[in-house]
Design an enzyme around this catalytic site. Structure first.
Site, PDB file in Angstrom:
ATOM      1  N   ASP A   1      30.942  36.143  64.709  1.00  0.00           N
ATOM      2  CA  ASP A   1      30.404  36.762  65.757  1.00  0.00           C
ATOM      3  C   ASP A   1      30.063  38.248  64.831  1.00  0.00           C
ATOM      4  O   ASP A   1      30.510  38.691  64.094  1.00  0.00           O
ATOM      5  CB  ASP A   1      31.259  37.086  67.005  1.00  0.00           C
ATOM      6  CG  ASP A   1      32.436  38.066  66.705  1.00  0.00           C
ATOM      7  OD1 ASP A   1      33.001  37.719  65.760  1.00  0.00           O
ATOM      8  OD2 ASP A   1      32.653  39.127  67.397  1.00  0.00           O
TER       9      ASP A   1
ATOM     10  N   GLU B   1      35.687  38.507  67.256  1.00  0.00           N
ATOM     11  CA  GLU B   1      36.284  39.820  66.781  1.00  0.00           C
ATOM     12  C   GLU B   1      35.741  40.983  66.979  1.00  0.00           C
ATOM     13  O   GLU B   1      36.521  41.983  67.276  1.00  0.00           O
ATOM     14  CB  GLU B   1      36.509  39.442  65.148  1.00  0.00           C
ATOM     15  CG  GLU B   1      37.254  40.538  64.598  1.00  0.00           C
ATOM     16  CD  GLU B   1      36.669  41.745  63.985  1.00  0.00           C
ATOM     17  OE1 GLU B   1      37.765  42.624  63.887  1.00  0.00           O
ATOM     18  OE2 GLU B   1      35.532  41.642  64.051  1.00  0.00           O
TER      19      GLU B   1
END
Length: 451
Positions: A92, A156
């Site tokens: 991400d 994250e």
């Protein structure tokens, strides 16, 4: 780089690495599904799963984590009786911010002035490619000498804790002798560095209300309590005159006694405008690695364009507090919330909501794994010795792994050196750093297996 079969193999694989990173960067995998389609993140997760399968990984799975995102897991068996190493990265990415400010489209990997530009190129899709490069080089030079687990996180950057909670619920999944976190970076490009500490983080949403509805500023301004002004005043209370973070009850005087960060180098890395002062006291290393730091990430209030002459009835802000090692994030959050409530002026109604957190982390740099990495980096970076630095950012999974597996060694390396400008516009990765760190990781696995 000195002649070494692994280094030669990695060098030959760099064109392929660029092509693969181009494919991965193309996914707009921002794990905020109010901004970007879930399908973009799912596409990136499936891409990584396919890449692991193509490298011979077994038990490849998309893990549905409690925050609604997916992490990718795979296992590559090594020789019988070998040690197990867990390799971590995340797919991400941060939103690209102002896309018009990018010199090239943020989700296109573009080479310019010797660097590869694109969102996630360094943080941390480049970390995924680094792991794959290292493993492929080892397979071409006698095989992978350890059992390898790979975990690639899907949220994250959001700090929503999905993988941490999944790991706590499935503690057997990520067990390993050593973990290599590929989400840090060298202190300076070309200077091999492991990250010894990480600050923790808490995110708090603040809502201030003063009126039942907006009022005409001419008719009521001057006596009617302005919620936006109240919010500004309470946010200002979180900093001292010199800019130091001041949360009541939170120690802000710790010092960093390792590798130092010179003021001028920091100014250049941070691109501070001429004449603008740095904030805080103590050394730069104290401020960014050893002390708390508050940042107002956003404010909900009327934009300048279209604003009306009104006293605002309500206003909202998102506040980040970075927490140094040795301080529990939960306790720091309570202190921050108490400070906000105490410093809200004029009896305004205030509410706070914690929406994400991660604990700080401190590594044991005297462990055998660090000796193996130092030896590897000396080959990958001829003439340089491995350094240990702090990092002001947070990787919440680190502390979770340290708590779950207290005997496991954890190393932090990665591609996010200062020139990478992670989280900013025009993020980029140095292909030289990608090559050298992939060599470092491959040689580390060889050294660690033999230790």
């Amino acid at each position: 780089m000195s002649s070494n079969p692994v280094a030669e193999t990695v060098a030959s694989l760099m064109p392929r690495a660029k092509a693969k990173l181009t494919e991965l960067v193309a996914f707009k995998s921002v794990a905020d599904f109010d901004q970007y389609p879930r399908s973009e993140s799912e596409g990136a997760a499936n891409w990584i799963a396919d890449a692991l399968r193509s490298e011979g990984f077994e038990d490849v799975a998309l893990l549905d984590t409690p925050d609604g995102t997916q992490s990718v897991y795979g296992y590559l068996p090594g020789p019988e009786g070998a040690k197990t190493v867990l390799l971590y990265a995340h797919y991400d990415v941060q939103p690209p911010l102002d896309e018009a400010a990018w010199a090239t489209p943020p989700f296109d990997l573009v080479e310019r002035d010797g660097r590869w530009y694109g969102r996630g190129s360094a943080d941390c899709k480049g970390g995924v490619i680094m792991h794959l490069l290292a493993l492929r080089a080892l397979k071409a030079n006698g095989g992978v000498p350890v059992h390898v687990k790979v975990i690639v996180e899907g949220s994250e950057e959001q700090g929503t804790g999905g993988l941490e909670r999944y790991a706590e619920e499935h503690p057997e999944l990520l067990t390993a002798d050593t973990v290599v976190i590929g989400d840090a970076g060298n202190f300076r490009a070309g200077l091999p560095t492991v990250t010894a500490t990480l600050r923790g983080m808490t995110l708090v949403r603040v809502q201030v209300d003063t009126l039942e509805g907006n009022l005409h500023s001419g008719q009521f301004g001057g006596a009617a309590p302005d919620a936006l002004a109240a919010l500004i005043r309470l946010l200002d209370s979180l900093r001292d005159q010199d800019g130091s973070t001041t949360v009541d009850g939170l120690d802000g005087d710790s010092v960093w006694d390792g590798l130092q960060y010179e003021d001028q180098a920091f100014r250049e890395d941070a691109k501070v405008l001429d004449g603008v002062e740095l904030i805080g006291s103590g050394t730069v290393a104290d401020r960014v690695w050893a002390r708390p730091a508050v940042t107002v990430l956003g404010i909900d209030c009327p934009p300048v364009v279209g604003a009306t002459p009104s006293v605002q009835a309500g206003a909202r802000a998102l506040v980040s507090l970075r927490v140094p090692p040795g301080v529990d994030t939960g306790e720091a959050t309570k202190l921050l919330q108490a400070h906000i409530e105490t410093h809200t002026p004029w009896g305004a109604r205030v509410s706070t909501e914690q929406i994400g957190q991660g604990q700080a982390f401190r590594a044991d740099t005297s462990s055998p794994a660090y000796a193996s990495m130092a030896e590897a980096m000396a080959v990958a970076y001829p003439g340089q010795q491995m350094q240990a630095s702090g990092m002001g950012g947070s990787i919440p999974l680190c502390n979770t792994l340290a708590s779950l597996y207290p005997e496991t060694e954890i190393l932090l390396i990665g591609l996010s050196e200062p020139e990478a400008q992670i989280h900013a516009v025009n993020e980029s990765v140095s292909p030289d750093e990608l090559e050298r760190l992939s060599v470092s990781e491959a040689l580390f696995l060889q050294n660690y297996a033999a230790s």
